[in-house]
Design a protein around this motif. Structure first.
Motif, PDB file in Angstrom:
ATOM      1  N   UNK A  70      34.979  32.766  40.159  1.00  0.00           N
ATOM      2  CA  UNK A  70      35.226  33.465  38.886  1.00  0.00           C
ATOM      3  C   UNK A  70      35.309  32.491  37.726  1.00  0.00           C
ATOM      4  N   UNK A  71      36.113  31.459  37.932  1.00  0.00           N
ATOM      5  CA  UNK A  71      36.303  30.501  36.833  1.00  0.00           C
ATOM      6  C   UNK A  71      35.004  29.822  36.464  1.00  0.00           C
ATOM      7  N   UNK A 109      49.792  40.526  43.824  1.00  0.00           N
ATOM      8  CA  UNK A 109      49.889  41.320  42.591  1.00  0.00           C
ATOM      9  C   UNK A 109      50.354  42.728  42.895  1.00  0.00           C
ATOM     10  N   UNK A 161      42.311  28.189  38.635  1.00  0.00           N
ATOM     11  CA  UNK A 161      42.367  28.726  37.271  1.00  0.00           C
ATOM     12  C   UNK A 161      42.297  30.252  37.295  1.00  0.00           C
ATOM     13  N   UNK A 162      41.455  30.790  38.206  1.00  0.00           N
ATOM     14  CA  UNK A 162      41.332  32.249  38.295  1.00  0.00           C
ATOM     15  C   UNK A 162      42.638  32.856  38.793  1.00  0.00           C
ATOM     16  N   UNK A 211      45.121  32.775  36.060  1.00  0.00           N
ATOM     17  CA  UNK A 211      44.780  33.737  35.009  1.00  0.00           C
ATOM     18  C   UNK A 211      45.224  35.149  35.406  1.00  0.00           C
ATOM     19  N   UNK A 212      44.889  35.499  36.635  1.00  0.00           N
ATOM     20  CA  UNK A 212      45.226  36.850  37.084  1.00  0.00           C
ATOM     21  C   UNK A 212      46.736  37.035  37.218  1.00  0.00           C
TER      22      UNK A 212
END
Lengths: 685, 329
Positions: free
Chosen positions: A67-68, B86, B104-105, B108-109
């Motif tokens: 994703x990143x 989550x 990073x993902x 972010x989430x």
């Protein structure tokens, strides 16, 4: 106040620059639309390419749940391209998360790149503001849809192009306008303003008449040259017209101020000079003399030798007088034979007298005209400023009066004005005015003096004599108004008025059965200049019922001899029409016997001056006898005037003069008394 | 004097009582503790397993519940674990992502869901985490480089070259290790022969890379593995290349058998991270956050550079923090 108007520069710039601006604006608009179309195509093409390229780049990453990585690729892509937004929906991640996973980046209107937040209304709004939306599905290696890619193209390139186009157009317009303005100014300066300035400068440099001193420079473009040429032509025409006008003006001025024959100042200029001289005399406290010079009997020269001879005489005299005066003095001819001299700067009156003596002497010298020597004298009147008057009119009137005095006192002399002359002159002028008025108001009447045949005692006729019965003064002596009438020209009207009234009385008397005989009327020689004289007399006779054979015209010998040839012609016409002619005052003139012989006269009238001293004055007696003899010899009737005594009657009877007119028989009578005189005694009774 | 004695007595009595009360309070809080999730890249790897145990032990001590989820080096699974966390709406998240990018993902989430994240080692291409706990790779590699340099010099092989089998250099820890090690070699004047980056961390890969380096550089006198688990491949490559005894081996990280290998000289040295300690520190950071205390965004833990010379000194620390041997999960 003249309104300040814009200069030619501003007008040109004001006209041309808007035209340039409009042209450039149209050009910019066209360029913009061209650029817009091109940019839209380019944006579309680049967007499609970018979409395709991105799809192939990130599809594997989506498949690998990187994703990143694909987000970074999206970020790099949007950073390197002008796209409005890049949005990816990751189906795989959405499936894992249990909710839609939409990620990407948007480029704000300020150019800042932000992460896309699907729930942010502002971001959704931003997407709507983008230029165009492109979308493609992201497929896995097995061709399964694992996501979708949306590319929103930006109108920033369009805006940038518009900005560039506008700025370039503006800059271009400004530069063009500035260059055109400078060019216009320079060109207009070179081709219009400078030639116009030179034309204006030439026009501005004028002489006293307002015309340019120099020719208008023919420079610049054709139109300006044509203008300058036309102006030069016009100026030349005006100058020529002005010159002609000036010449005519000078001529008129000369004619107005100078005598055509002698070249001397005329009355108008004389008056100016006299007034100026008076002003100078007043300013410098000296005397001024005005000399009025009138030639004695100059009329005779004209009558006897013709006007050409008279003109020669005047010219010669002018030359002589011109040599006598100083440069400061003014010699003028007021008309006819009348000259004047304005003598300035006098200390005393003697200087004027001395000049008058020199004038008398100069004029008195023999004149040779047409191979004949003529002797002409003059009479001079002098008036002195300030002794005799303060104004030019006063001085002239007084000099005239003095001149008349000189004439009356024997001519060929000069007289200084004294105050008594003024009164005479005033009276003269008053009388003339009164006489003119009297003629208009019918104040003059004929008085009748009988002419008697002393041998038969019968009345042969009457002489009509003019009498002026003034309402204020009563009867005015003919000695006062007849000379005045002759000099003023009123004599013709006077004669005709007396003739007309006399004819009327005679016609009436005849109709009453009376027998007044022949009507003798005096006819001044001036009538001979009237070509309609005969007709006038015939008209008068027909109006009153007077018959031609009743009329006798008396002409004085003196007047007859002034123009004998003309007189003979007129008298012949009178005679031919049946009118009798008597020669009045015979003996006082200088009648040539040759003329008398040629004259169609029927009667001689011996002047009373020869009868007055009869019979004692032997000289008069001798003359009377001679005249009677002459008349008898020529077959003429003879009549003696002024017989007042019986001795005179007897002398005349003894010398065979049958006709007498005088107080011995009757004084001149008014019409009613004459009618009574004619009426026989029994009737009167 | 009696007053002083009384005061000392009170101090001696009250201080233990106070400490006991604090422990009780913390235990109470643990009873109502937080739900934590640790997503590790691959627990099959000892390093991560040891770290998991450190996390577990410290969480237990602080009264929090922790769920250990291993991605088994799968990004998809890693994301699935995150989705689970989550959905469970956990209170805190510790991650050792499969890559910095994947981290990073995750961050972010998690951040979007309001879950504080502590990154334990590996690193993440994000700064939205609560804290980043990592080994000081540069320091560890530098000290290891110095150990190797001294060994080469002692053997008179200072002109020899050093081959490097590196972990991916896109990782921040990989870049730091290379930089620290190269700094030490530079200081000693020893040149590197070349570097190969691992991709799948397999035996074959390590062996192949080691042989390539050996074969391509005749002057090769040492191999440095930036990972520890495939040391045998390197030894086999040296042996197979016929260079046994001629090429020294050094590694980053450690395996239990390294104690003996260092002692025997088979392994010249190892830079040993302390995964157990990292795991503990990660939980501590979250706990501080739960208590409203400030947390430093980055915390570096030293790496033990162990050679035969200091092995005995570091041995207790190695056993606990490096090998996690004295702790029962």
């Amino acid at each position: 106040m003249i309104k300040r108007l814009p200069s030619l520069y501003l007008l040109l710039v004001g006209l041309v620059l808007p035209a340039i601006l409009v042209t450039l604006a149209l050009s910019a608009s066209f360029n913009y639309h061209q650029a817009k179309s091109s940019i839209l195509m380019e944006v579309d093409r680049e967007s499609q390419n970018s979409l395709k390229s991105l799809n192939s780049t990130i599809s594997g990453l989506l498949e690998a749940y990187a994703v990143n990585e694909y987000e970074q690729i999206l970020g790099n892509e949007i950073a390197l391209t002008p796209h409005c937004a890049l949005i990816v929906e990751d189906f795989n991640l959405s499936k894992i998360l249990g909710s839609q996973y939409i990620t990407g980046y948007i480029r704000s209107s300020s150019g800042k790149i932000q992460s896309y937040e699907p729930d942010n209304p502002a971001h959704k709004e931003h997407l709507n503001s983008c230029l165009q939306r492109y979308q493609t599905s992201i497929l896995s290696n097995q061709d399964e849809a694992i996501g979708s890619l949306q590319l929103y193209s930006s109108d920033q390139p369009l805006q940038a192009e518009l900005k560039d186009t506008l700025s370039q157009s503006l800059l271009s317009a400004l530069l063009t306008c500035v260059l055109m303005a400078i060019l216009l100014m320079v060109l207009s300066r070179v081709f219009f303003i400078t030639p116009l300035d030179q034309i204006m400068a030439a026009i501005g440099d004028t002489d006293k008449t307002g015309l340019p001193n120099k020719a208008i420079p023919e420079q610049g473009p054709r139109e300006l040259r044509a203008l300058a040429r036309s102006m030069n032509s016009m100026i030349t025409s005006v100058r020529l017209s002005q010159r002609d006008l000036q010449q005519e003006k000078d001529t008129v001025n000369h004619m107005a101020h100078f005598d055509a024959l002698t070249g001397l100042a005329n009355r108008t200029l004389f008056n100016d000079r006299l007034e100026s001289g008076i002003a100078r005399a007043q300013r410098h406290h000296y005397k001024l003399a005005l000399l009025v010079i009138d030639l004695d009997h100059f009329k005779r020269v004209n009558d006897s030798l013709g006007h050409n001879a008279g003109d020669q005489v005047l010219t010669l005299i002018t030359q002589r007088l011109s040599q006598l005066i100083r440069s400061d003095d003014t010699l003028a001819r007021l008309g006819g034979d009348e000259f004047t001299i304005v003598q300035e700067g006098l200390d005393n009156t003697d200087e004027a007298c001395y000049l008058a003596q020199r004038v008398l002497h100069a004029i008195g010298q023999p004149l040779e005209v047409d191979n004949q020597l003529l002797y002409i004298n003059s009479s001079i009147g002098i008036s002195i400023y300030p002794d005799n008057g303060q104004s030019s009119a006063e001085l002239l009137m007084q000099a005239d009066a003095a001149m008349n005095l000189a004439k009356n006192e024997g001519r060929n002399d000069y007289r200084l004005f004294d105050s008594s002359l003024t009164q005479d002159a005033q009276e003269w002028l008053t009388m003339e005015a009164r006489l003119r008025k009297a003629l208009q108001q019918d104040e003059l009447e004929p008085f009748f003096q009988p002419q008697i045949n002393i041998r038969t005692g019968q009345i042969e006729g009457f002489e009509a004599l003019a009498r002026w019965i003034s309402p204020e003064e009563g009867l005015i002596s003919p000695g006062r108004f007849i000379p005045l009438a002759e000099q003023s020209g009123l004599i013709e009207a006077l004669d005709l008025q007396i003739i007309q009234k006399s004819m009327q009385h005679f016609a009436d008397w005849h109709r009453q059965g009376l027998n007044p005989g022949i009507l003798s009327v005096n006819l001044n020689a001036r009538h001979f200049q009237n070509p309609a004289l005969i007709k006038t007399l015939q008209d008068l006779m027909s109006q009153s019922g007077f018959k031609t054979e009743w009329l006798e015209v008396e002409v004085t010998e003196t007047q007859l001899m002034t123009k004998p040839e003309d007189a003979i012609q007129v008298l012949n016409q009178l005679h031919d029409s049946g009118i009798r002619i008597a020669l009045d005052d015979f003996g006082t003139g200088y009648s040539s016997l040759s003329y008398i012989k040629r004259l169609p006269i029927t009667k001689l009238k011996i002047d009373q001056s020869f009868i007055r001293d009869l019979p004692d004055d032997s000289e008069d007696a001798s003359i009377v006898r001679s005249v009677i003899a002459l008349a008898k010899h020529l077959g003429l009737e003879i009549l003696a005037e002024g017989a007042e005594t019986e001795q005179q009657i007897n002398f005349l009877l003894n010398n065979r003069c049958d006709r007498v007119q005088g107080y011995f028989y009757a004084r001149p009578m008014p019409a009613d008394a004459t009618q009574l005189y004619l009426t026989p005694e029994p009737v009167r009774a | 004097m009696r007053l002083r004695l009384t005061s000392i007595f009170l101090l001696l009595v009250l201080l233990p009582l106070s400490l006991a009360w604090t422990s009780v309070a913390r235990a109470d809080q643990a009873q109502s503790g937080k739900q934590l999730v640790y997503i590790t890249s691959d627990r099959r790897i000892p390093f991560w397993d040891i770290m998991s145990r450190g996390i577990q032990q410290r969480a237990q001590q602080l009264g929090h519940q922790v769920q250990i989820l291993s991605a088994n080096n799968s990004t998809k699974r890693e994301l699935e674990h995150l989705a689970l966390a989550l959905r469970q709406q956990v209170d805190g998240l510790i991650i050792s992502p499969t890559s910095s990018s994947a981290g990073a993902t995750l961050i972010k989430l998690a951040s979007a869901a309001g879950i504080p994240v502590v990154v334990a080692d590996i690193g993440a291409d994000s700064d939205k985490y609560l804290s980043f706990i990592a080994s000081d790779n540069y320091q560890g590699a530098y000290e290891l480089g110095r150990i190797l340099s001294r060994a080469l010099i002692q053997k008179g092989w200072q002109s020899g070259r050093v081959g490097i089998v590196a972990i991916p250099q896109r990782r921040q820890n990989g870049r730091e290790r290379t930089a620290g090690f190269m700094q030490a070699l530079d200081e000693a004047g020893i040149l590197a022969a070349g570097m190969r980056q691992q991709v799948d961390f397999s035996y074959t890969e390590t062996y192949t890379f080691s042989r390539e380096l050996i074969d391509s550089e005749p002057e090769l006198r040492a191999l440095w593995l930036q990972g520890s688990d495939r040391y045998q491949a390197a030894l086999d490559a040296i042996k197979d290349a016929g260079r046994e005894g001629e090429i020294l081996l050094a590694t980053f990280d450690a395996e239990p058998e390294f104690i003996d290998m260092i002692q025997s000289g088979q392994l010249i040295g190892a830079a040993m991270q302390q995964p157990f300690l990292i795991g503990e520190e990660a939980v501590i950071r979250l706990d501080r956050h739960f208590h409203g205390e400030s947390v430093t965004p980055e915390h570096k833990l030293s790496v033990l550079a162990v050679s035969a010379d200091n092995l005995q000194t570091h041995l207790p620390t190695i056993r606990r923090n490096v090998l996690g041997q004295q702790v029962t999960p």
